[in-house]
Design a protein around this motif. Structure first.
Motif, PDB file in Angstrom:
ATOM      1  N   ASN A   7      35.406  -9.831  38.102  1.00  0.00           N
ATOM      2  CA  ASN A   7      35.919  -8.564  37.577  1.00  0.00           C
ATOM      3  C   ASN A   7      34.825  -7.638  37.063  1.00  0.00           C
ATOM      4  OD1 ASN A   7      38.555  -9.381  38.084  1.00  0.00           O
ATOM      5  ND2 ASN A   7      38.564 -10.600  36.191  1.00  0.00           N
ATOM      6  N   ALA A   8      33.566  -8.107  37.088  1.00  0.00           N
ATOM      7  CA  ALA A   8      32.480  -7.256  36.575  1.00  0.00           C
ATOM      8  C   ALA A   8      32.302  -6.044  37.479  1.00  0.00           C
ATOM      9  CB  ALA A   8      31.184  -8.053  36.507  1.00  0.00           C
ATOM     10  N   ARG A   9      32.206  -4.854  36.830  1.00  0.00           N
ATOM     11  CA  ARG A   9      32.009  -3.631  37.596  1.00  0.00           C
ATOM     12  C   ARG A   9      30.632  -3.655  38.261  1.00  0.00           C
ATOM     13  NH1 ARG A   9      31.159   0.963  35.236  1.00  0.00           N
ATOM     14  NH2 ARG A   9      31.417  -0.031  33.209  1.00  0.00           N
ATOM     15  N   PHE A  11      27.033  -2.934  39.255  1.00  0.00           N
ATOM     16  CA  PHE A  11      25.912  -2.295  38.547  1.00  0.00           C
ATOM     17  C   PHE A  11      26.146  -2.147  37.046  1.00  0.00           C
ATOM     18  CE2 PHE A  11      25.721  -0.868  42.962  1.00  0.00           C
ATOM     19  CZ  PHE A  11      24.502  -1.419  43.310  1.00  0.00           C
ATOM     20  N   SER A  12      27.226  -2.786  36.540  1.00  0.00           N
ATOM     21  CA  SER A  12      27.389  -2.789  35.091  1.00  0.00           C
ATOM     22  C   SER A  12      26.377  -3.773  34.517  1.00  0.00           C
ATOM     23  CB  SER A  12      28.804  -3.214  34.711  1.00  0.00           C
ATOM     24  OG  SER A  12      28.999  -4.562  35.117  1.00  0.00           O
ATOM     25  N   HIS A  13      26.198  -3.723  33.204  1.00  0.00           N
ATOM     26  CA  HIS A  13      25.224  -4.599  32.548  1.00  0.00           C
ATOM     27  C   HIS A  13      25.488  -6.062  32.898  1.00  0.00           C
ATOM     28  CE1 HIS A  13      22.282  -5.514  29.408  1.00  0.00           C
ATOM     29  NE2 HIS A  13      23.018  -6.602  29.213  1.00  0.00           N
ATOM     30  N   LYS A  14      26.757  -6.459  32.799  1.00  0.00           N
ATOM     31  CA  LYS A  14      27.117  -7.849  33.053  1.00  0.00           C
ATOM     32  C   LYS A  14      26.825  -8.234  34.500  1.00  0.00           C
ATOM     33  CE  LYS A  14      30.760 -11.129  32.191  1.00  0.00           C
ATOM     34  NZ  LYS A  14      32.197 -11.360  32.069  1.00  0.00           N
ATOM     35  N   TRP A  15      27.195  -7.333  35.408  1.00  0.00           N
ATOM     36  CA  TRP A  15      27.017  -7.547  36.856  1.00  0.00           C
ATOM     37  C   TRP A  15      25.527  -7.747  37.180  1.00  0.00           C
ATOM     38  CZ3 TRP A  15      24.810  -5.063  41.123  1.00  0.00           C
ATOM     39  CH2 TRP A  15      25.379  -5.338  42.384  1.00  0.00           C
ATOM     40  N   LEU A  16      24.702  -6.889  36.593  1.00  0.00           N
ATOM     41  CA  LEU A  16      23.250  -6.991  36.824  1.00  0.00           C
ATOM     42  C   LEU A  16      22.686  -8.261  36.188  1.00  0.00           C
ATOM     43  CD1 LEU A  16      22.039  -3.321  36.284  1.00  0.00           C
ATOM     44  CD2 LEU A  16      21.864  -4.641  38.402  1.00  0.00           C
ATOM     45  N   ASN A  17      23.174  -8.544  34.994  1.00  0.00           N
ATOM     46  CA  ASN A  17      22.680  -9.711  34.272  1.00  0.00           C
ATOM     47  C   ASN A  17      22.926 -11.005  35.044  1.00  0.00           C
ATOM     48  OD1 ASN A  17      21.178 -10.321  32.116  1.00  0.00           O
ATOM     49  ND2 ASN A  17      22.845 -10.278  30.622  1.00  0.00           N
TER      50      ASN A  17
END
Lengths: 406, 301
Positions: A7-9, A11-17
């Motif tokens: 569900n991470a968007r 290029f969101s912080h979580k997605w990149l992390n």
């Protein structure tokens, strides 16, 4: 298998992390990369060098768009096309020329800082060795770049320096011809030095810069007193908010804020030179087009090579070449020739203090003599300084092994 | 403060290094030649007072070889033919009164080879007496234009021997604008000009011993001091050189220098305009960086 949150968007912080571990990277490389607090502005020279390399790279890319690596066209492509037809071409060229000279001044300051504070010992050997490798690569980069305008000094310096590879009485003329691609510097010579200057050596430099940074990460940067710091303990103290008591600061933003201030001061000087005092970096002789039939009265390298040139020149051919080879490699051996266990500023290290200042002054004398015509008193001073240089390095293991442990 | 002390040491060593490899080394490599501000003190003052009217009549002897285009007196031969005859194209005399030193010109008319200090001089002594010489000079002064452009000064003083490719100047004048045949790419007019120039340059090289160098970028290849003393008296810097002493006045030399700067260092005006902005930017940058550093380091000491 790592866990990826569906569900991470993107290029969101979580997605990149989850994909790049950006938080860890930022921590390891910047916010929790610990630097001792007890440092002075000389510790900013590394970042000043990185910035100058950046300027050389960018200005070089602009020059590359108009430069012609052809013996018939090279001189005018630099001195006419770039200097008068291309908008601000003169600015890029002057930045490139001044940058090439100033980068060596900063390299020497950086090197002598390392020698003074003993920053090449006890786990920091690879920092020194990779740094010396960078020095050699920068030298090759400077020399190959100096060939490109194809002026009188390009041509004749190219002739003299490639001749060194004949090895004196070895008469290895085949090797010299192989390096030149011809009997004398010509089109093949210009083309290969062009390739070296714009591709192979810059690639190697970028690689070794990364290595140089890498070698710093575990032993950490030295400090003004050569004190051995428990970085983990000091870091905990810092993170607990006791920034005053802690002996360390994070690279970002605390160390960086000082670096950028030093860079600001440096850029004032740098651009003053670019606009008002660039002649020192651009030898007048090189504004005469290359002429194989006319040897210039005085042939000398750029200032940053003069000391090693003067270690070669006062001796007869064969011993001279051996002395020259000695001068090229001896700095690499510094961590192993310094037998003292002390990591401390030279001022606290007894005889080493005198050794340090003697080396610095001797190299300045060599630099002066390297440019002067080798006549009369100048050649005598040059010979004494060259012998002193070799003597100092032979003396180093002896005086350092007798040094008292601090 | 410790950091300032360290900065002081680094600065002192850097300045010593600079002094040694630049001003000191160059002072040892190049001999110093004392200039005389283009006053030619070796030539005695001319006592005779010139009469331009009389000079006008005497000048009729000059136009056998020279042109005076401003007075509608054309050259008897084209430049290539002249070079084939004399070795070099004799100069047009329209503006010499504005560029060259009076005293020099008078002595030059009496004994060209001696005054130019050059063995390579085709012109014979051309004035019978000091009075004649003074009259001829007075005439050239009277027809001299008030304003001579830098390029005209270069053309008159240097341009018949020295090309300036960055200024599109050849020994035969400006490179003509020509067009190539659109079907073949052949530019016959340009080829013809090249051939004429080639013949001229070959003759000139025979006359002078070698082809005089192109001066496009000489302003950066030689120091200011060298150029000035060399033009004033070539023998003082390069004994034995074929280049004649040309006899420019100080103002005439300044004009020639302006042209050499135009072709060899054209960025100078823009450099002087842009410099303060860039340096100023970094002064502000450094000041802001200092404030940032101060705020970040608060509480660290």
């Amino acid at each position: 298998m790592a866990h990826f949150d569906e569900n991470a968007r993107p290029f969101s912080h979580k997605w990149l992390n989850e994909r790049l571990a950006i938080d860890t990277l930022k921590r390891v490389l910047s916010t929790e990369y610990w630097i001792p607090k007890n440092i002075n502005f000389l510790w900013a020279m590394g970042m000043v060098l990185a910035a100058t390399f950046g300027l050389l790279l960018v200005s070089g890319i602009f020059l590359l768009m108009y430069y012609q690596p052809n013996t018939q066209l090279a001189f005018d492509s630099v001195n006419y096309t770039i200097m008068s037809e291309v908008g601000y071409g003169w600015l890029w060229r002057h930045i490139h020329g001044v940058g090439a000279s100033v980068v060596f001044l900063i390299i020497y300051i950086h090197m002598f800082t390392g020698i003074y504070y003993g920053s090449y010992k006890k786990g920091r050997e690879l920092i020194w060795l990779s740094g010396m490798l960078l020095f050699v690569l920068f030298s090759a980069e400077a020399f190959s770049g100096y060939m490109l305008p194809w002026g009188q000094m390009s041509y004749w310096a190219g002739m003299v320096i490639t001749n060194l590879f004949s090895g004196g009485s070895l008469h290895a003329n085949g090797l010299v011809e192989w390096i030149r691609g011809d009997y004398v510097p010509g089109q093949a010579f210009l083309n290969r030095f062009f390739m070296l200057h714009v591709l192979l050596i810059p690639l190697a430099i970028i690689g070794v810069i990364v290595l140089h940074f890498g070698t710093l990460r575990i032993p950490h940067v030295n400090n003004q007193d050569g004190e051995e710091i428990d970085f983990e303990e000091a870091a905990e103290l810092y993170k607990a908010g006791k920034v005053k008591e802690s002996k360390v600061i994070p690279f970002n933003p605390v160390f960086l804020s000082k670096d950028i201030f030093v860079m600001g001061i440096y850029f004032i000087l740098f651009f003053y030179l670019v606009f008002y005092h660039f002649e020192f970096a651009m030898d007048p002789v090189n504004f005469d087009p290359a002429n194989p039939l006319k040897t210039p009265t005085h042939i000398y390298p750029e200032w940053y090579f003069l000391w090693s040139y003067e270690v070669l020149r006062p001796f007869p051919t064969d011993p001279g070449l051996i002395a020259f080879a000695f001068a090229q490699v001896i700095f690499f051996l510094l961590p192993f020739l310094d037998r003292s266990p002390n990591v401390a500023p030279a001022s606290r290290r007894g005889a080493f203090k005198f050794w340090f200042w003697a080396l610095l002054i001797d190299m300045i004398v060599l630099t002066f003599m390297g440019k002067l015509p080798p006549e009369g008193i100048w050649s005598t001073i040059g010979l004494v300084a060259a012998v002193t240089f070799i003597g100092l390095w032979i003396a180093l293991p002896i005086i350092t092994s007798k040094e008292k442990k601090l | 403060m410790k950091e300032l002390k360290i900065l002081g040491i680094v600065t002192v060593f850097t300045l010593i290094l600079y002094w040694g490899v630049e001003p000191f080394a160059h002072s040892q490599m190049h001999k110093h030649v004392e200039g005389h501000d283009f006053t030619y003190p070796d030539l005695p003052a001319v006592k005779a007072k010139g009469n331009a009217e009389n000079g006008k009549n005497l000048v009729m002897a000059c136009v056998g070889c020279h042109s005076i285009t401003s007075q509608n007196m054309p050259a008897p031969m084209d430049p290539v033919m002249s070079a084939q005859t004399y070795g070099v194209n004799p100069p047009d005399l329209s503006n010499i009164g504005a560029l060259f030193d009076e005293k020099f010109l008078a002595h030059f008319l009496l004994d060209p080879a001696k005054v130019t200090k050059s063995k390579h001089f085709a012109m014979p002594p051309s004035a019978g007496s000091e009075q004649d010489a003074a009259d001829i000079v007075a005439y050239f002064k009277s027809i001299a234009p008030k304003e001579v452009s830098p390029k005209e000064a270069y053309a008159a003083a240097c341009g018949r021997c020295h090309a300036n490719r960055y200024g599109h100047w050849t020994q035969l004048g400006d490179v003509p604008k020509t067009k190539s045949n659109i079907k073949t790419g052949v530019d016959l007019d340009a080829l013809e000009f090249k051939k004429k120039l080639g013949i001229y340059q070959n003759k000139l090289a025979d006359y002078m011993g070698k082809l005089p160098p192109d001066l496009s970028i000489i302003i950066r290849a030689r120091s200011e001091d060298f150029l000035e003393t060399f033009v004033e008296d070539p023998q003082s810097q390069l004994p034995g050189t074929a280049m004649p002493r040309v006899g420019l006045t100080k103002e005439g030399y300044e004009k020639v220098k302006a042209y050499l700067e135009e072709t060899g260092d054209p960025s100078k005006p823009l450099r002087e305009k842009t410099g303060p902005w860039v340096v100023g930017f970094f002064v502000i940058f450094a000041f802001l960086a200092f404030l940032w550093k101060k705020s970040i380091w608060k509480g660290h000491h």
